[in-house]
Design a protein around this motif. Sequence first.
Motif, PDB file in Angstrom:
ATOM      1  N   GLY A 289     -36.135  -5.265 -85.309  1.00  0.00           N
ATOM      2  CA  GLY A 289     -36.313  -6.718 -85.331  1.00  0.00           C
ATOM      3  C   GLY A 289     -37.751  -7.140 -85.150  1.00  0.00           C
ATOM      4  O   GLY A 289     -38.094  -8.307 -85.332  1.00  0.00           O
ATOM      5  N   GLY A 290     -38.618  -6.192 -84.769  1.00  0.00           N
ATOM      6  CA  GLY A 290     -40.026  -6.506 -84.613  1.00  0.00           C
ATOM      7  C   GLY A 290     -40.308  -7.418 -83.435  1.00  0.00           C
ATOM      8  O   GLY A 290     -39.414  -7.766 -82.653  1.00  0.00           O
ATOM      9  N   PRO A 291     -41.551  -7.849 -83.289  1.00  0.00           N
ATOM     10  CA  PRO A 291     -41.943  -8.640 -82.121  1.00  0.00           C
ATOM     11  C   PRO A 291     -41.532 -10.111 -82.168  1.00  0.00           C
ATOM     12  O   PRO A 291     -41.643 -10.813 -81.174  1.00  0.00           O
ATOM     13  N   PHE A 292     -41.044 -10.579 -83.341  1.00  0.00           N
ATOM     14  CA  PHE A 292     -40.790 -12.013 -83.489  1.00  0.00           C
ATOM     15  C   PHE A 292     -39.306 -12.358 -83.612  1.00  0.00           C
ATOM     16  O   PHE A 292     -38.954 -13.477 -83.969  1.00  0.00           O
ATOM     17  N   ARG A 293     -38.436 -11.423 -83.313  1.00  0.00           N
ATOM     18  CA  ARG A 293     -37.011 -11.622 -83.611  1.00  0.00           C
ATOM     19  C   ARG A 293     -36.385 -12.779 -82.830  1.00  0.00           C
ATOM     20  O   ARG A 293     -35.393 -13.366 -83.275  1.00  0.00           O
ATOM     21  N   GLN A 294     -36.942 -13.123 -81.683  1.00  0.00           N
ATOM     22  CA  GLN A 294     -36.380 -14.196 -80.866  1.00  0.00           C
ATOM     23  C   GLN A 294     -37.171 -15.501 -80.972  1.00  0.00           C
ATOM     24  O   GLN A 294     -36.888 -16.464 -80.275  1.00  0.00           O
TER      25      GLN A 294
ATOM     26  N   GLU B 156     -40.926 -22.434 -85.983  1.00  0.00           N
ATOM     27  CA  GLU B 156     -42.173 -23.088 -85.573  1.00  0.00           C
ATOM     28  C   GLU B 156     -43.097 -22.114 -84.851  1.00  0.00           C
ATOM     29  O   GLU B 156     -44.312 -22.096 -85.065  1.00  0.00           O
ATOM     30  N   GLN B 157     -42.537 -21.285 -83.988  1.00  0.00           N
ATOM     31  CA  GLN B 157     -43.346 -20.294 -83.271  1.00  0.00           C
ATOM     32  C   GLN B 157     -43.884 -19.233 -84.228  1.00  0.00           C
ATOM     33  O   GLN B 157     -45.051 -18.835 -84.135  1.00  0.00           O
ATOM     34  N   ILE B 158     -43.032 -18.779 -85.152  1.00  0.00           N
ATOM     35  CA  ILE B 158     -43.442 -17.748 -86.105  1.00  0.00           C
ATOM     36  C   ILE B 158     -44.591 -18.239 -86.980  1.00  0.00           C
ATOM     37  O   ILE B 158     -45.477 -17.466 -87.355  1.00  0.00           O
ATOM     38  N   ALA B 159     -44.596 -19.524 -87.284  1.00  0.00           N
ATOM     39  CA  ALA B 159     -45.645 -20.081 -88.137  1.00  0.00           C
ATOM     40  C   ALA B 159     -47.030 -19.944 -87.507  1.00  0.00           C
ATOM     41  O   ALA B 159     -48.045 -19.976 -88.221  1.00  0.00           O
ATOM     42  N   ARG B 160     -47.093 -19.754 -86.187  1.00  0.00           N
ATOM     43  CA  ARG B 160     -48.374 -19.714 -85.493  1.00  0.00           C
ATOM     44  C   ARG B 160     -48.800 -18.300 -85.065  1.00  0.00           C
ATOM     45  O   ARG B 160     -49.853 -18.135 -84.451  1.00  0.00           O
ATOM     46  N   VAL B 161     -48.019 -17.283 -85.383  1.00  0.00           N
ATOM     47  CA  VAL B 161     -48.353 -15.934 -84.914  1.00  0.00           C
ATOM     48  C   VAL B 161     -49.577 -15.392 -85.651  1.00  0.00           C
ATOM     49  O   VAL B 161     -49.886 -15.801 -86.771  1.00  0.00           O
ATOM     50  N   THR B 162     -50.251 -14.464 -85.015  1.00  0.00           N
ATOM     51  CA  THR B 162     -51.445 -13.831 -85.578  1.00  0.00           C
ATOM     52  C   THR B 162     -51.167 -12.363 -85.902  1.00  0.00           C
ATOM     53  O   THR B 162     -50.134 -11.800 -85.502  1.00  0.00           O
ATOM     54  N   ALA B 163     -52.104 -11.751 -86.592  1.00  0.00           N
ATOM     55  CA  ALA B 163     -51.978 -10.324 -86.892  1.00  0.00           C
ATOM     56  C   ALA B 163     -51.936  -9.503 -85.610  1.00  0.00           C
ATOM     57  O   ALA B 163     -51.189  -8.525 -85.515  1.00  0.00           O
TER      58      ALA B 163
ATOM     59  N   PRO C 280     -45.957 -17.103 -92.496  1.00  0.00           N
ATOM     60  CA  PRO C 280     -45.017 -17.640 -93.501  1.00  0.00           C
ATOM     61  C   PRO C 280     -45.574 -17.621 -94.924  1.00  0.00           C
ATOM     62  O   PRO C 280     -44.812 -17.500 -95.886  1.00  0.00           O
ATOM     63  N   GLN C 281     -46.894 -17.725 -95.066  1.00  0.00           N
ATOM     64  CA  GLN C 281     -47.482 -17.735 -96.404  1.00  0.00           C
ATOM     65  C   GLN C 281     -47.294 -16.405 -97.126  1.00  0.00           C
ATOM     66  O   GLN C 281     -47.319 -16.362 -98.358  1.00  0.00           O
TER      67      GLN C 281
END
Length: 385
Positions: free
Chosen positions: A177-182, A186-193, A343-344
């Motif tokens: 599920g990786g680090p963003f599964r939860q 909106e939160q995912i849109a702001r994550v960084t590499a 998201p892009q």
Amino acid sequence: MKKQIAILGSTGSIGTQALEVIAEHSDLYEVYCLTAHNKVELLAQQARRFKPAAVVIANEARYEELRTLLADEPDIKVYAGKQALDDIVEAGPIDMVLTAMVGFAGLSPTVHAIKARKKICLANKETLVVAGELICQLANEYHAPILPVDSEHSAIFQSLVGEGNNPIEKILLTCSGGPFRQMSEEQIARVTAADALRHPTWDMGAKITIDSASLMNKGFEVIEAKWLFGVPAEKIQVLIHPQSIVHSAVQFIDGSVKAQLGVPDMRLPIQYAFSYPDRLSLSGDRLDLFKHPLEFFEPDLKRFRCLALAFEAIRCGGNMACIVNAANEVVNEAFRHDRCSFPQMADVIEKTMQRASFDKNPSLDTYFKTDAEARSIASELLNNQ
């Protein structure tokens, strides 16, 4: 006689762990060839330790540097370039080729190794993603066995050992599920590499870690499983399994399920591909089920659109998976260098799928043309954002 192994991508995560396996079983295995794309210093260090017959640096600009570093090792031949990769895997003494290169670049040397009738230990999933039908045809024609190294596909393979022709009802393909599964959309849109590279359970290279975070890696593994095990995509179910203990499972027509479990350690599937059908001792941690709960969840295709796009590529067939892979390699690198948002990546891949030339019955040459076209389209889309 020791088995002679060529490692394509010896300086990456899989390659370095494969060398650990070889070192632990030096009475059984010997390195014939090591290759890397750009990491000259590490490749030279590996060559000094394992004394292969040859090394290849894919980046020709670094040939002289590598040759200088190995000037006092006259028995190690030094080559450079893509053609050298294709040529070296055909060398007569080689018994096995571990394809641990990253991305589309692994396709051509894998084709050459198959035609040379080498045993393929497949860690480069893009080879089957891009050209699965062709690769399977060639493997049958040249009687070249393909043993999976991905932990999930190794688990499926291990679950099938001893089952003969018993029909598969379903493949259960697990995913951390990786680090963003939860996270919310909106939160995912702001994550960084940097966020994406902090994988919760596996230590992998940067490209595959980003693919794991977007679940594109899991989409590619669905495609890979389809070709490796001859099971249609509708019979492959993705399960989010945060603990990464159940590496995957197979459900048979009587309802029984066989799974392979273990601690997250890529040396195990690497070693099994080398030693099959035998199992060898392996140092390291052992699984303690008293300490590990086992949880399973359905993936959210709305939040993780890359997985949905991979399923769409399967539905389309032809060269669509090649288009998706090429676009993904472009956006993956762009995200790692802060040139697009999380998201892009899915946006660009989807638009590339819509614009690239579709071919229902591609040849090997078509795949190379498709890869170049899709990369160009994806790059253009990124530049125009």
